[in-house]
Design a protein around this motif. Structure first.
Motif, PDB file in Angstrom:
ATOM      1  N   VAL A  37       0.846  -1.210   0.000  1.00 15.26           N
ATOM      2  CA  VAL A  37       0.000   0.000   0.000  1.00 15.26           C
ATOM      3  C   VAL A  37       0.870   1.244   0.000  1.00 15.26           C
ATOM      4  CG1 VAL A  37      -1.699   1.314   1.337  1.00 15.26           C
ATOM      5  CG2 VAL A  37      -1.935  -1.153   1.114  1.00 15.26           C
ATOM      6  N   ALA A  38       1.934   1.223   0.796  1.00 15.12           N
ATOM      7  CA  ALA A  38       2.833   2.380   0.856  1.00 15.12           C
ATOM      8  C   ALA A  38       3.456   2.629  -0.516  1.00 15.12           C
ATOM      9  CB  ALA A  38       3.908   2.163   1.916  1.00 15.12           C
ATOM     10  N   GLY A  39       3.813   1.568  -1.210  1.00 19.21           N
ATOM     11  CA  GLY A  39       4.391   1.708  -2.552  1.00 19.21           C
ATOM     12  C   GLY A  39       3.405   2.375  -3.492  1.00 19.21           C
ATOM     13  N   GLU A  40       2.160   1.917  -3.425  1.00 15.73           N
ATOM     14  CA  GLU A  40       1.099   2.482  -4.279  1.00 15.73           C
ATOM     15  C   GLU A  40       0.908   3.976  -3.971  1.00 15.73           C
ATOM     16  OE1 GLU A  40      -3.626   2.413  -3.764  1.00 15.73           O
ATOM     17  OE2 GLU A  40      -2.656   0.470  -3.464  1.00 15.73           O
ATOM     18  N   LEU A  41       1.006   4.336  -2.677  1.00 15.45           N
ATOM     19  CA  LEU A  41       0.751   5.720  -2.250  1.00 15.45           C
ATOM     20  C   LEU A  41       2.013   6.586  -2.280  1.00 15.45           C
ATOM     21  CD1 LEU A  41      -1.504   4.943   0.865  1.00 15.45           C
ATOM     22  CD2 LEU A  41      -2.263   5.636  -1.418  1.00 15.45           C
ATOM     23  N   GLU A  42       3.126   5.976  -2.650  1.00 17.62           N
ATOM     24  CA  GLU A  42       4.428   6.669  -2.655  1.00 17.62           C
ATOM     25  C   GLU A  42       4.769   7.225  -1.271  1.00 17.62           C
ATOM     26  OE1 GLU A  42       4.458   9.343  -5.986  1.00 17.62           O
ATOM     27  OE2 GLU A  42       4.392   7.692  -7.421  1.00 17.62           O
ATOM     28  N   ILE A  43       4.575   6.359  -0.284  1.00 11.16           N
ATOM     29  CA  ILE A  43       4.950   6.668   1.096  1.00 11.16           C
ATOM     30  C   ILE A  43       6.206   5.864   1.412  1.00 11.16           C
ATOM     31  CG2 ILE A  43       4.311   6.238   3.508  1.00 11.16           C
ATOM     32  CD1 ILE A  43       1.392   6.749   2.748  1.00 11.16           C
ATOM     33  N   ASP A  44       7.142   6.524   2.107  1.00 11.33           N
ATOM     34  CA  ASP A  44       8.355   5.857   2.583  1.00 11.33           C
ATOM     35  C   ASP A  44       8.001   5.213   3.929  1.00 11.33           C
ATOM     36  OD1 ASP A  44      10.794   5.220   3.667  1.00 11.33           O
ATOM     37  OD2 ASP A  44      11.505   7.284   3.811  1.00 11.33           O
ATOM     38  N   VAL A  45       7.807   3.887   3.928  1.00 14.16           N
ATOM     39  CA  VAL A  45       7.322   3.219   5.138  1.00 14.16           C
ATOM     40  C   VAL A  45       8.359   2.265   5.712  1.00 14.16           C
ATOM     41  CG1 VAL A  45       6.235   1.125   4.172  1.00 14.16           C
ATOM     42  CG2 VAL A  45       5.205   2.222   6.125  1.00 14.16           C
ATOM     43  N   ASP A  46       8.377   2.202   7.043  1.00 10.50           N
ATOM     44  CA  ASP A  46       9.241   1.256   7.741  1.00 10.50           C
ATOM     45  C   ASP A  46       8.344   0.539   8.742  1.00 10.50           C
ATOM     46  OD1 ASP A  46      11.445  -0.012   8.700  1.00 10.50           O
ATOM     47  OD2 ASP A  46      12.591   1.817   9.098  1.00 10.50           O
ATOM     48  N   VAL A  47       8.226  -0.777   8.635  1.00  7.55           N
ATOM     49  CA  VAL A  47       7.316  -1.549   9.487  1.00  7.55           C
ATOM     50  C   VAL A  47       8.148  -2.356  10.479  1.00  7.55           C
ATOM     51  CG1 VAL A  47       5.373  -3.165   9.527  1.00  7.55           C
ATOM     52  CG2 VAL A  47       5.803  -1.781   7.472  1.00  7.55           C
ATOM     53  N   ARG A  48       7.872  -2.178  11.771  1.00  4.71           N
ATOM     54  CA  ARG A  48       8.689  -2.812  12.807  1.00  4.71           C
ATOM     55  C   ARG A  48       7.796  -3.392  13.904  1.00  4.71           C
ATOM     56  NH1 ARG A  48      12.821   2.283  13.866  1.00  4.71           N
ATOM     57  NH2 ARG A  48      13.214   2.756  11.670  1.00  4.71           N
ATOM     58  N   GLN A  49       8.353  -4.385  14.601  1.00  7.18           N
ATOM     59  CA  GLN A  49       7.653  -4.985  15.751  1.00  7.18           C
ATOM     60  C   GLN A  49       8.663  -5.268  16.842  1.00  7.18           C
ATOM     61  OE1 GLN A  49       7.729  -8.461  17.060  1.00  7.18           O
ATOM     62  NE2 GLN A  49       6.246  -7.830  18.598  1.00  7.18           N
ATOM     63  N   THR A  50       8.248  -5.050  18.093  1.00  8.93           N
ATOM     64  CA  THR A  50       9.131  -5.401  19.207  1.00  8.93           C
ATOM     65  C   THR A  50       8.321  -5.840  20.412  1.00  8.93           C
ATOM     66  OG1 THR A  50      10.936  -4.648  20.632  1.00  8.93           O
ATOM     67  CG2 THR A  50       9.228  -3.027  20.122  1.00  8.93           C
ATOM     68  N   ASP A  51       8.947  -6.708  21.203  1.00  8.13           N
ATOM     69  CA  ASP A  51       8.366  -7.097  22.497  1.00  8.13           C
ATOM     70  C   ASP A  51       9.063  -6.345  23.633  1.00  8.13           C
ATOM     71  OD1 ASP A  51       6.652  -8.914  21.245  1.00  8.13           O
ATOM     72  OD2 ASP A  51       8.046 -10.581  21.458  1.00  8.13           O
ATOM     73  N   ALA A  52      10.000  -5.454  23.296  1.00  6.36           N
ATOM     74  CA  ALA A  52      10.804  -4.747  24.309  1.00  6.36           C
ATOM     75  C   ALA A  52      10.382  -3.277  24.362  1.00  6.36           C
ATOM     76  CB  ALA A  52      12.280  -4.864  23.979  1.00  6.36           C
ATOM     77  N   GLU A  53       9.884  -2.847  25.488  1.00  3.52           N
ATOM     78  CA  GLU A  53       9.325  -1.490  25.580  1.00  3.52           C
ATOM     79  C   GLU A  53      10.383  -0.412  25.314  1.00  3.52           C
ATOM     80  OE1 GLU A  53       7.059  -0.912  29.143  1.00  3.52           O
ATOM     81  OE2 GLU A  53       6.342   1.053  28.518  1.00  3.52           O
ATOM     82  N   HIS A  54      11.618  -0.640  25.793  1.00  3.64           N
ATOM     83  CA  HIS A  54      12.653   0.378  25.578  1.00  3.64           C
ATOM     84  C   HIS A  54      12.938   0.559  24.084  1.00  3.64           C
ATOM     85  CE1 HIS A  54      16.092  -2.272  24.565  1.00  3.64           C
ATOM     86  NE2 HIS A  54      15.417  -3.141  25.268  1.00  3.64           N
ATOM     87  N   GLU A  55      12.817  -0.538  23.316  1.00  7.52           N
ATOM     88  CA  GLU A  55      13.060  -0.433  21.876  1.00  7.52           C
ATOM     89  C   GLU A  55      11.935   0.377  21.217  1.00  7.52           C
ATOM     90  OE1 GLU A  55      13.238  -4.159  19.587  1.00  7.52           O
ATOM     91  OE2 GLU A  55      14.961  -3.267  18.562  1.00  7.52           O
ATOM     92  N   MET A  56      10.706   0.109  21.633  1.00  7.46           N
ATOM     93  CA  MET A  56       9.581   0.879  21.101  1.00  7.46           C
ATOM     94  C   MET A  56       9.751   2.366  21.420  1.00  7.46           C
ATOM     95  SD  MET A  56       6.754   1.082  19.470  1.00  7.46           S
ATOM     96  CE  MET A  56       5.916  -0.511  19.292  1.00  7.46           C
ATOM     97  N   LEU A  57      10.170   2.673  22.651  1.00 11.62           N
ATOM     98  CA  LEU A  57      10.369   4.080  23.021  1.00 11.62           C
ATOM     99  C   LEU A  57      11.415   4.727  22.118  1.00 11.62           C
ATOM    100  CD1 LEU A  57      10.321   3.803  26.922  1.00 11.62           C
ATOM    101  CD2 LEU A  57       8.477   4.570  25.425  1.00 11.62           C
ATOM    102  N   SER A  58      12.495   4.004  21.824  1.00 10.00           N
ATOM    103  CA  SER A  58      13.552   4.584  20.984  1.00 10.00           C
ATOM    104  C   SER A  58      13.030   4.824  19.564  1.00 10.00           C
ATOM    105  CB  SER A  58      14.811   3.704  20.982  1.00 10.00           C
ATOM    106  OG  SER A  58      14.589   2.548  20.222  1.00 10.00           O
ATOM    107  N   TRP A  59      12.139   3.983  19.078  1.00  6.37           N
ATOM    108  CA  TRP A  59      11.572   4.189  17.733  1.00  6.37           C
ATOM    109  C   TRP A  59      10.650   5.413  17.711  1.00  6.37           C
ATOM    110  CZ3 TRP A  59       9.921  -1.631  16.814  1.00  6.37           C
ATOM    111  CH2 TRP A  59      11.080  -2.384  16.568  1.00  6.37           C
ATOM    112  N   VAL A  60       9.885   5.603  18.786  1.00  8.12           N
ATOM    113  CA  VAL A  60       9.006   6.779  18.842  1.00  8.12           C
ATOM    114  C   VAL A  60       9.859   8.050  18.945  1.00  8.12           C
ATOM    115  CG1 VAL A  60       7.148   7.923  20.110  1.00  8.12           C
ATOM    116  CG2 VAL A  60       7.074   5.443  19.768  1.00  8.12           C
ATOM    117  N   HIS A  61      10.955   7.979  19.712  1.00  8.41           N
ATOM    118  CA  HIS A  61      11.880   9.127  19.777  1.00  8.41           C
ATOM    119  C   HIS A  61      12.432   9.439  18.386  1.00  8.41           C
ATOM    120  CE1 HIS A  61      12.840   8.023  24.254  1.00  8.41           C
ATOM    121  NE2 HIS A  61      11.625   8.495  24.099  1.00  8.41           N
ATOM    122  N   GLU A  62      12.793   8.383  17.661  1.00  6.37           N
ATOM    123  CA  GLU A  62      13.323   8.559  16.291  1.00  6.37           C
ATOM    124  C   GLU A  62      12.286   9.253  15.409  1.00  6.37           C
ATOM    125  OE1 GLU A  62      14.554   4.747  14.596  1.00  6.37           O
ATOM    126  OE2 GLU A  62      13.995   5.470  12.606  1.00  6.37           O
ATOM    127  N   ALA A  63      11.025   8.825  15.515  1.00  6.57           N
ATOM    128  CA  ALA A  63       9.954   9.451  14.715  1.00  6.57           C
ATOM    129  C   ALA A  63       9.792  10.919  15.108  1.00  6.57           C
ATOM    130  CB  ALA A  63       8.639   8.696  14.901  1.00  6.57           C
TER     131      ALA A  63
END
Ligand code: DQA
Length: 143
Positions: A37-63
């Protein structure tokens, strides 16, 4: 447009995890459909999953640092994590909270979200289609 699609704990087990509630789409299939869908919409997408809360926090900080939009399924952290809410409050682009199931028809503890008050929009009960709908909304409503 840069979008991070972030998935919290246990979502890597989609497909085999409680299929009556979350469906039979596997996590790799969900990643593929988001990328398509991102390709069709010309969106630069990065899809990630984690079970570690600190990793999720670092991704939100990055965003936050990159002013990226976020499509977030916080999974169980929806109902428990002040830390994730505080990280989300720093975002500078839209945040779409997505739940595969309709959390309002389930156990009472799932009806409360720490994330919703800092989200731009909230989706629940669209199954895994919710992710594609969120990306389409971002395309139509965010630069
Ligand atoms: C979920 C709903 C949450 O209550 C649950 O803890 C999840 C998945 C959903 O996508 O429906 O892990 O966020």
């Amino acid at each position: 447009m840069q979008v991070l699609v972030l998935n919290g704990p246990n979502l890597g087990r989609l497909g085999s995890r409680e299929p009556a509630t979350y469906g039979t789409t596997t996590y790799p299939q969900l990643v593929e459909s988001c990328r398509a869908v991102a390709g069709e919409l010309e969106i630069d997408v990065d899809v990630r999953q984690t079970d570690a809360e600190h990793e999720m926090l670092s991704w939100v900080h990055e965003a936050a640092d990159n002013e990226a939009a976020v499509v977030l399924n916080p999974a169980a952290w929806t109902h428990t994590s002040v830390a994730l809410r505080d990280a989300c409050a720093m975002l500078r682009a839209p945040l779409i909270e997505v739940h595969i199931s309709n959390v309002h028809t389930r156990e009472a503890f799932r009806a409360h979200s720490y994330i919703s008050p800092v989200a731009t929009a909230v989706m629940a009960g669209f199954g895994t289609d919710g992710y594609a709908l969120a990306l389409r909304w971002l395309r139509a409503n965010w630069r």
